[in-house]
Write a protein that holds these residues in place. Structure first.
Motif, short mmCIF file in Angstrom:
data_model
loop_
_atom_site.label_atom_id
_atom_site.label_comp_id
_atom_site.label_asym_id
_atom_site.label_seq_id
_atom_site.Cartn_x
_atom_site.Cartn_y
_atom_site.Cartn_z
N GLU A 61 39.91 39.99 23.63
CA GLU A 61 40.83 39.28 24.38
C GLU A 61 41.13 39.15 25.58
OE1 GLU A 61 42.28 39.95 20.35
OE2 GLU A 61 40.69 40.59 21.42
N ARG A 62 40.66 41.25 25.93
CA ARG A 62 40.68 40.92 27.11
C ARG A 62 39.79 40.30 28.49
NH1 ARG A 62 42.15 47.72 25.67
NH2 ARG A 62 44.75 47.25 25.64
N GLN A 63 38.01 40.24 27.85
CA GLN A 63 37.97 39.51 28.60
C GLN A 63 38.56 38.45 28.67
OE1 GLN A 63 34.09 39.91 26.32
NE2 GLN A 63 32.69 41.95 26.94
N ARG A 64 38.93 37.72 27.88
CA ARG A 64 38.89 36.75 28.27
C ARG A 64 39.98 36.03 28.99
NH1 ARG A 64 41.17 35.37 22.49
NH2 ARG A 64 42.14 33.61 23.89
N ILE A 65 41.20 37.21 28.72
CA ILE A 65 42.33 37.12 30.70
C ILE A 65 41.67 37.56 31.34
CG2 ILE A 65 43.82 38.90 31.29
CD1 ILE A 65 44.79 39.44 28.12
N ALA A 66 40.60 39.00 31.80
CA ALA A 66 39.81 39.04 32.58
C ALA A 66 39.32 37.12 33.61
CB ALA A 66 38.74 39.85 32.80
N ARG A 67 38.47 36.41 33.16
CA ARG A 67 38.46 35.31 33.42
C ARG A 67 39.71 34.32 33.94
NH1 ARG A 67 34.19 35.66 28.90
NH2 ARG A 67 35.71 34.52 27.53
N ALA A 68 40.64 34.75 32.96
CA ALA A 68 41.79 33.22 33.47
C ALA A 68 42.16 33.39 34.92
CB ALA A 68 42.58 33.58 32.06
N VAL A 69 41.73 35.42 34.93
CA VAL A 69 42.65 35.51 36.36
C VAL A 69 42.09 35.33 37.26
CG1 VAL A 69 42.99 37.47 37.82
CG2 VAL A 69 43.99 37.27 35.53
N ILE A 70 40.09 35.04 37.55
CA ILE A 70 39.32 35.02 38.77
C ILE A 70 40.35 33.50 39.20
CG2 ILE A 70 37.52 34.21 39.60
CD1 ILE A 70 38.79 37.24 39.06
N PRO A 71 40.60 32.02 38.66
CA PRO A 71 41.06 31.04 39.64
C PRO A 71 42.17 31.06 40.47
CG PRO A 71 40.25 30.40 37.68
CD PRO A 71 40.55 32.16 37.48
N LEU A 72 43.09 31.84 39.74
CA LEU A 72 44.69 32.46 40.17
C LEU A 72 44.10 33.77 41.35
CD1 LEU A 72 46.98 32.97 36.83
CD2 LEU A 72 46.23 31.77 38.03
N ILE A 73 43.53 34.45 41.26
CA ILE A 73 43.07 35.22 43.00
C ILE A 73 42.61 34.37 43.72
CG2 ILE A 73 44.07 37.10 41.79
CD1 ILE A 73 41.19 37.90 41.87
N HIS A 74 41.52 33.61 44.32
CA HIS A 74 40.34 33.10 44.59
C HIS A 74 40.17 33.26 45.73
CE1 HIS A 74 41.50 28.77 45.74
NE2 HIS A 74 42.04 28.85 44.25
N ASP A 75 41.39 33.28 46.47
CA ASP A 75 41.14 33.12 48.51
C ASP A 75 42.00 34.17 48.41
OD1 ASP A 75 44.30 32.31 46.52
OD2 ASP A 75 45.17 31.36 47.77
N ALA A 76 42.30 35.06 47.87
CA ALA A 76 43.12 36.79 47.88
C ALA A 76 41.97 37.29 48.59
CB ALA A 76 43.23 37.25 46.77
N LYS A 77 42.46 37.83 49.41
CA LYS A 77 40.68 38.58 50.62
C LYS A 77 41.66 40.75 50.88
CE LYS A 77 39.37 35.72 52.22
NZ LYS A 77 37.74 35.51 51.64
N VAL A 78 42.80 40.44 50.27
CA VAL A 78 43.06 42.18 49.67
C VAL A 78 44.06 42.24 47.84
CG1 VAL A 78 44.05 44.34 50.13
CG2 VAL A 78 43.29 42.79 51.93
N LEU A 79 43.24 43.09 48.08
CA LEU A 79 44.10 43.49 45.88
C LEU A 79 43.78 44.80 46.02
CD1 LEU A 79 41.82 41.32 43.70
CD2 LEU A 79 43.57 40.33 44.58
N MET A 80 45.32 44.73 44.68
CA MET A 80 45.72 46.01 44.82
C MET A 80 45.61 46.20 43.21
SD MET A 80 49.09 47.40 46.41
CE MET A 80 48.65 47.58 48.22
N ILE A 81 45.20 47.28 42.21
CA ILE A 81 44.48 46.66 41.06
C ILE A 81 45.22 48.32 40.30
CG2 ILE A 81 43.00 47.13 38.99
CD1 ILE A 81 40.87 44.92 41.16
N GLY A 82 45.78 47.85 39.10
CA GLY A 82 46.39 49.62 38.88
C GLY A 82 45.34 49.74 37.23
N SER A 83 45.76 50.61 37.00
CA SER A 83 45.32 51.72 35.72
C SER A 83 44.58 51.08 34.55
CB SER A 83 45.02 52.70 35.72
OG SER A 83 46.94 52.65 35.45
#
Length: 254
Positions: A78-100
């Motif tokens: 499930e988490r792998q699928r979620i990760a794949r689904a996020v990428i199209p939402l952030i494709h144009d981002a240059k600076v990301l913050m990622i939590g734990s």
């Protein structure tokens, strides 16, 4: 001889001590009963507060969320699928913050494979480690007190550090998704998440279905502050209605 109800339920609680997530089908097979019998057992045990029901199974009570090293082995697909689904939402981002958290480490691994020439600011040692495989990604690790069971830095220095930056997107996990907002079992971690939310133009919460409807100690944002929830299954009606009223977009992992 098949076990009695009391014996079954005692066995289920014993299994939860070693495996924080259980599946109905697996329990039915091990205990030699039908899946309907197991579902009735889990419903009764949920009413007594002994466990929490999930789609297709059960997890430990909300106040006993396992440490991050254990969570890495739960809901992996499930988490792998979620990760794949996020990428199209952030494709144009240059600076990301990622939590734990476990889901965000899966997401960081996917980012390392699919994105380049970006900056990632994180307090998660796991996320920083998997991002390091991509030399085009600059990783900025937040200072602070090391929280061993979460694998991340926390505290006043960490919060102040995130306040110095501005990100295009903050990617944050959650222990629970309740009616007032996403929450975390660890107050110190939730304080860092709140700082990330204040420092990002967009805020995306990533959480699998076991978090739906759960409420933990520290609510780190109200739903109107969150732009998108990415999950593997749609939220149930009450939570879905809260998200709709708050303007939160729901992205389901295919």
């Amino acid at each position: 001889m098949r076990p009695s109800k009391a014996e079954r339920q005692s066995k289920i609680l014993s299994e939860l001590e070693h495996m924080p997530s259980l599946r109905v089908a697996d329990l039915a097979q091990r205990l030699s009963v039908s899946t309907e019998t197991i579902r009735r057992d889990l419903d009764e045990m949920t009413e007594r507060g002994e466990l929490n029901r999930t789609y297709g199974g059960a997890i430990r009570p909300a106040a006993e969320e396992p440490v991050v090293s254990v969570r890495h082995s739960l809901f992996v697909e499930e988490r792998q699928r979620i990760a794949r689904a996020v990428i199209p939402l952030i494709h144009d981002a240059k600076v990301l913050m990622i939590g734990s958290g476990a889901t965000t480490v899966h997401l960081a691994r996917r980012i390392a494979v699919e994105m380049k020439n970006i900056t990632v600011i994180t307090h998660s040692f796991g996320a920083a480690t998997v991002l390091s495989i991509n030399p085009t990604i600059r990783v900025v690790l937040a200072p602070g007190d090391y929280h061993a069971t979460e694998g991340a830095t926390v505290g006043a220095h960490t919060v102040e550090f995130f306040g110095r930056f501005h990100a295009d997107v903050a990617l944050i996990g959650a222990s629970g998704l309740g009616p007032t907002g996403p929450s975390d079992a660890l107050i110190d971690v939730a304080t860092v998440y709140s700082a990330m939310c204040r420092s990002a133009a967009r805020r995306i919460v990533v959480a699998d279905h076991s978090k739906h409807g759960q409420i933990f100690a520290a609510v780190y944002a109200t739903w109107p502050m969150i732009d998108t929830l990415v999950s593997d299954l749609p939220p149930e009606r009450d939570l879905a209605e809260v998200l709709r009223r708050s303007g939160v977009g729901i992205q389901l992992a295919p």
